[in-house]
Structures are given as structure tokens and as C-alpha cells.
Scaffold this motif. Structure first.
Motif, short mmCIF file in Angstrom:
data_model
loop_
_atom_site.label_atom_id
_atom_site.label_comp_id
_atom_site.label_asym_id
_atom_site.label_seq_id
_atom_site.Cartn_x
_atom_site.Cartn_y
_atom_site.Cartn_z
N THR A 334 42.16 99.00 -5.79
CA THR A 334 42.98 99.31 -6.96
C THR A 334 44.36 98.68 -6.84
N ALA A 335 44.93 98.74 -5.64
CA ALA A 335 46.26 98.17 -5.43
C ALA A 335 46.25 96.66 -5.61
N VAL A 336 45.22 96.01 -5.07
CA VAL A 336 45.14 94.55 -5.18
C VAL A 336 44.95 94.13 -6.63
N SER A 337 44.19 94.91 -7.38
CA SER A 337 43.94 94.55 -8.78
C SER A 337 45.17 94.69 -9.65
N GLY A 338 46.07 95.60 -9.27
CA GLY A 338 47.27 95.82 -10.06
C GLY A 338 47.02 96.55 -11.36
N LEU A 339 45.81 97.13 -11.53
CA LEU A 339 45.46 97.77 -12.79
C LEU A 339 45.74 99.27 -12.80
N GLY A 340 45.94 99.86 -11.64
CA GLY A 340 46.19 101.28 -11.60
C GLY A 340 44.94 102.11 -11.89
N LEU A 341 45.16 103.35 -12.31
CA LEU A 341 44.06 104.30 -12.54
C LEU A 341 43.80 104.51 -14.02
N GLY A 342 44.07 103.49 -14.82
CA GLY A 342 43.89 103.61 -16.27
C GLY A 342 42.46 103.82 -16.70
N TRP A 343 41.50 103.51 -15.80
CA TRP A 343 40.10 103.72 -16.17
C TRP A 343 39.80 105.19 -16.44
#
Length: 513
Positions: A334-343
């Protein structure tokens, strides 16, 4: 014996299944989910398949292919399950694995069937590629052929999938460059490794618990519902299923850290995989108890020694590792993706799907139907309450299952299967491809013949009530009755050959009738 085993390849079920898959793949070009606003079919001179007599011919090819696939699957099921009285040789694990690949191959080269979800995957990935966050921005931010081709109900919604899948999708979107046909094939290339992983893991999981690996492969992977919905339909569940069953298989075979890490990866594909993680705590403890008594994994006596025989620090350490390892994998990705927990926000969009396959939705339908003579209740308003009760019940059931199925490795595995089934029944919405969550795990057990027949019936229904063009007939009485009748016939055919006794009629002369 070698001759008898090899002769299985000369049985008509194997080549007939391949031919049926080809029919399904060819017929889909006329009746399934071709890209919208796309002239490839016209340019290739195939537009005639999409209307008039051409579409009728395509529909006949498609449904004949589906029917033949189900017939071949049921006949092979009798052989691998020992219910065939003809003395047919039982196929080897390798033969069933090759059959899965052979039946699946034609389905990788057709248009999406039963669903337009793959276009939604591509459109959400295009959002990510375009510099937006797919967890906060919907596909409407990037108009184009992918947005046109997806089901428009999802056009403004955000992605409910984990960061690993979104990163894979972003790579596909970059390569496809908004070409829906190329995008579909590339996305299938991303999902097919899930099938390959399952081909490795399913027989090993079955063997570990003393079940038939051939029967496990037949039930979970040779199943036409799985092949057509997940391979031809191309759903993320195919990848998630493979990673999920691989993680569980590694854990029950004693590779606990690796199994938990793989399950953490599975959760970053689709969060449903995380349901399996708590049960690995009991499996790990069971293995430690077995080791202290010099027993192979899975050979624990029916009456387990109390868990307090393990030092508390050991139990605490296993609990911490069970939680920390998949969480660390999930957090790192999640950290590497930079997308956070928005899912987490995206999970709520599933409520837009309404069908009576989930219990809360079915109860909502019943309430509005019963109240109809006196008051016209709004279904959406009723579903708020029934789904809320379903969510609360599901939470309690999951906790209860985790506590109740703690005694041994086998019990923990059974609890995991029941937990997946509970999610299927009590979540707001259920779709055919979701059933692979439980199917890929239940292979650990030798199911009674009648339970296998029930799965055959359910799989057959799900091939009919959901139509190849993404429509459904769940609310049309006559097609629904036909689906149930054909499903009952398929189930009866697993229990005994020729349940309609057509052979006897065929060989009965007029004077004998």
C-alpha cells in the motif's frame, strides 16, 4: 493399468470438452460483451454475427457449447468420484490439470462473457495511469473507448480492488493505450497466473487432508462455471483465488511465514482473501502441538491436548506473527503504491448490485412482496435494514466460527470454508464468480456425493441465470424454472448415468413399450 489410464485420453469427454470450449468462444462473438464504439468486427467482415440470423447462429453455438461442457464435466465427475459403473479408468492428476488448461485455452481468445467487469478494470486502471487516484476518482475522469465499453452503472464509482491489482492494471493500461481489445487480452494475461497457481495448489491441498486431488481439480477448476465466468469473463477472482489457495496450501504444509505473506499479497488483490488469515493461527498452533508429540501435520487425534500445553509466550508469538506478517505485506504494498486505503470506500459500491443470491437481498425482496397488498415499500429503503442486519450477523458468525473451529488443523480448515460461505451468503451482493472463494478451499475435504451434486446444480444455474450479454434472468419465471430444471438434471446425472432413462427408451421396440 497403464493402458487403462492412458485410454482415458481417448474417451470422448476430453476432446468433446475442448470442442465445446471452442463453440463457446466462437458463439460469444455474437452474443457476449464486445467493445462498444469499435469497428473491428465490421472491418473484419464479422458484423453479421451481432444481429439477425448471424446472432441466432452464434447463440446456438454458444449454448450448445455450454451444454456439452456441462455434460462432459458431469461424466468426468462420475469417473473421478468413483460413481461411474462402466469401469472407466480414473484419470491422473496431471491428466486433469492438462484437461483444465485445454478447456480453458479457447476461452482466453474470445470477447468477455457474462460481464463487462474487465472493461471496468481497464477504465479504472486508465484513471490511475492518467494521474488520478482510482480510489477517489471514477472512470468518468478519463472518457474514451474503455469508459464506453464498461457497464455504465460503475462509471462514476471508485475502485474496490487492492493496490496490487491496481498496479498490475496500470501496467496493462500503459501497454494497451486505451485499445479495449488489446487491453482485454493483456488483462487476461495478468489473471491467468491465478489459474496456474490454483492448478499447483489445489491437488496439494486435497492430498494434505486425504481428499482426492483429481476430484478437487474437477470440482474447483474443470468446473464450466469457473472456466467460463472467470477465464472467459475475466474476473479478478481468478487471480485472487490462485494466490489465496496457494497461501493456504503453503501454511498447511508447514510453511507458515510464507503462507501468511502470500495471503497478505492476496488481500492486496481483493480484501476478501483476508478472511482466511485468522484461521491460520489455529493451524500453526496445531502444527506446533503435533511437533511436540512427534506427529505429522494433520494426524492429530480426534481429542486434542489443551492449548495451554504450549507456553503462553509461544501462543502469543504465533498470534503476533499471524497478524503482523500479512499486515506488513499489505502495508508495504500500500505504501509503495501511494494509493492509501481508499479501496475501503469502493467496497460500498457493491450495494448497487441487486439480486436475490445474497440472503439480505432475498429477505428484502420477500418483505416488499409480503407487504405489497397493503403498502408499496421501496426496496432500496428495505435493503438498508436487511443488509445492515446481514452485516452484523456476518460479523458475529465470523467471530463464532473462528472460536468454534480451533481444535485442530482440519477443524480450522473447515472453519475457513464455512467463513467464506458465510460471506457469500450474507454480504450485500453475490455474483457467480464469488463462489470460487469457497470452492478453491473446500477441495480439502471429501464431499458426500449429494453435496457434489448440489454444487453441480448451483454451477449449472449460474451458467444460465446470468446471460452472456451481461443481463440476468433471475426475475423471469419461465427462464428461471428452465434453469432449475436443467440444473436438477445435471445433478441427477452425477448421481447416476442417464437419469431420464433415454437409453432404455431408445432400445425398447414398439411391441415392448
Amino acid at each position: 493399468m497403464t493402458v487403462r489410464t492412458d485410454s482415458w485420453w481417448r474417451w470422448r469427454e476430453f476432446p468433446a470438452g475442448v470442442a465445446a470450449s471452442v463453440l463457446v468462444a466462437l458463439g460469444a462473438f455474437g452474443v457476449a460483451d464486445i467493445p462498444r464504439v469499435n469497428t473491428v468486427a465490421q472491418d473484419a467482415g464479422l458484423a453479421w454475427l451481432t444481429y439477425g440470423h448471424g446472432k441466432t447462429l452464434a447463440a446456438v453455438a454458444f449454448w450448445v457449447g455450454v451444454a456439452v461442457l456441462v455434460v462432459c464435466w458431469v461424466r468426468i465427475g462420475r469417473i473421478v468420484g468413483g460413481a461411474d459403473a462402466s469401469g472407466a479408468p480414473r484419470p491422473t492428476v496431471k491428466q486433469v490439470q492438462i484437461a483444465v488448461l485445454a478447456w480453458a485455452t479457447p476461452l482466453t481468445m474470445t470477447v468477455p462473457i457474462y460481464s463487462r467487469d474487465i472493461y471496468a478494470y481497464l477504465a479504472q486502471a486508465q484513471v490511475f495511469r492518467g494521474g488520478f487516484n482510482p480510489y477517489s476518482d471514477g472512470p468518468v475522469h478519463t472518457p474514451g473507448p474503455l469508459l464506453d465499453s464498461m457497464a455504465q452503472v460503475w462509471a462514476s464509482t471508485t475502485a474496490p480492488y487492492g493496490p496490487t491489482f491496481m498496479w498490475l492494471g496500470r501496467g496493462v493500461a500503459a501497454l494497451a493505450d486505451e485499445n479495449p481489445i488489446l487491453g482485454v487480452q493483456l488483462m487476461r494475461a495478468v489473471l491467468i497466473p491465478g489459474l496456474l497457481l490454483a492448478l499447483w495448489a489445489v491437488p496439494r491441498l486435497a492430498e494434505h487432508f486425504g481428499a482426492s486431488p483429481q476430484q478437487g481439480l474437477w470440482l474447483a477448476l474443470l468446473n464450466p462455471m469457473v472456466l467460463i465466468h472467470l477465464v472467459a469473463g475475466a474476473h479478478v477472482e481468478l487471480l485472487m483465488m490462485g494466490v489465496l489457495v496457494t497461501g493456504v496450501t503453503l501454511a498447511v504444509r508447514g510453511r507458515h511465514v510464507g503462507g501468511l505473506a502470500v495471503l497478505g499479497l492476496a488481500a492486496t488483490i481483493k480484501i476478501t482473501a483476508a478472511i482466511a488469515i485468522p484461521f491460520l493461527f489455529w493451524i500453526w498452533l496445531a502444527h506446533l502441538r503435533d511437533t511436540r508429540r512427534d506427529l505429522p501435520h494433520g494426524d492429530s487425534p480426534r481429542r486434542e491436548l489443551p492449548r495451554r500445553e504450549l507456553p503462553r509466550r509461544v501462543v502469543a508469538g504465533v498470534f503476533a506473527a499471524t497478524a503482523a506478517i500479512p499486515l506488513a505485506v499489505f502495508a508495504a504494498i500500500t505504501a509503495v503504491s501511494g494509493l492509501g486505503l481508499g479501496w475501503l470506500t469502493g467496497l460500498g459500491w457493491a450495494g448497487r448490485i441487486i439480486n436475490w443470491l445474497s440472503v439480505p437481498t432475498l429477505v428484502g425482496h420477500v418483505i416488499t412482496w409480503v407487504a405489497a397488498p397493503w403498502h408499496a415499500l421501496n426496496l432500496q429503503s428495505v435493503l438498508v435494514y436487511t443488509r445492515g442486519v446481514g452485516a452484523a450477523a456476518l460479523a458475529l458468525i465470523l467471530v463464532g466460527l473462528w472460536i468454534a473451529f480451533r481444535q485442530s488443523e482440519r477443524r480450522a480448515m473447515a472453519g475457513m470454508v464455512w467463513a467464506m460461505l458465510a460471506v457469500l451468503l450474507l454480504e450485500p451482493s453475490t455474483l457467480p464468480w464469488y463462489y470460487t472463494w469457497a470452492l478453491c478451499l473446500v477441495v480439502a475435504f471429501t464431499l458426500p456425493l449429494r453435496v457434489r451434486a448440489l454444487i453441480v446444480a448451483a454451477s449449472t444455474v449460474l451458467l444460465i441465470v446470468f446471460q452472456p450479454d451481461d443481463s440476468i434472468v433471475l426475475y423471469k419465471p419461465l427462464p428461471l424454472l428452465l434453469a432449475f430444471a436443467l440444473a436438477a438434471l445435471a445433478a441427477a446425472s452425477l448421481l447416476r448415468p442417464d437419469p431420464l432413462r433415454l437409453r432404455r427408451l431408445a432400445f425398447t421396440g414398439p411391441h415392448e413399450s
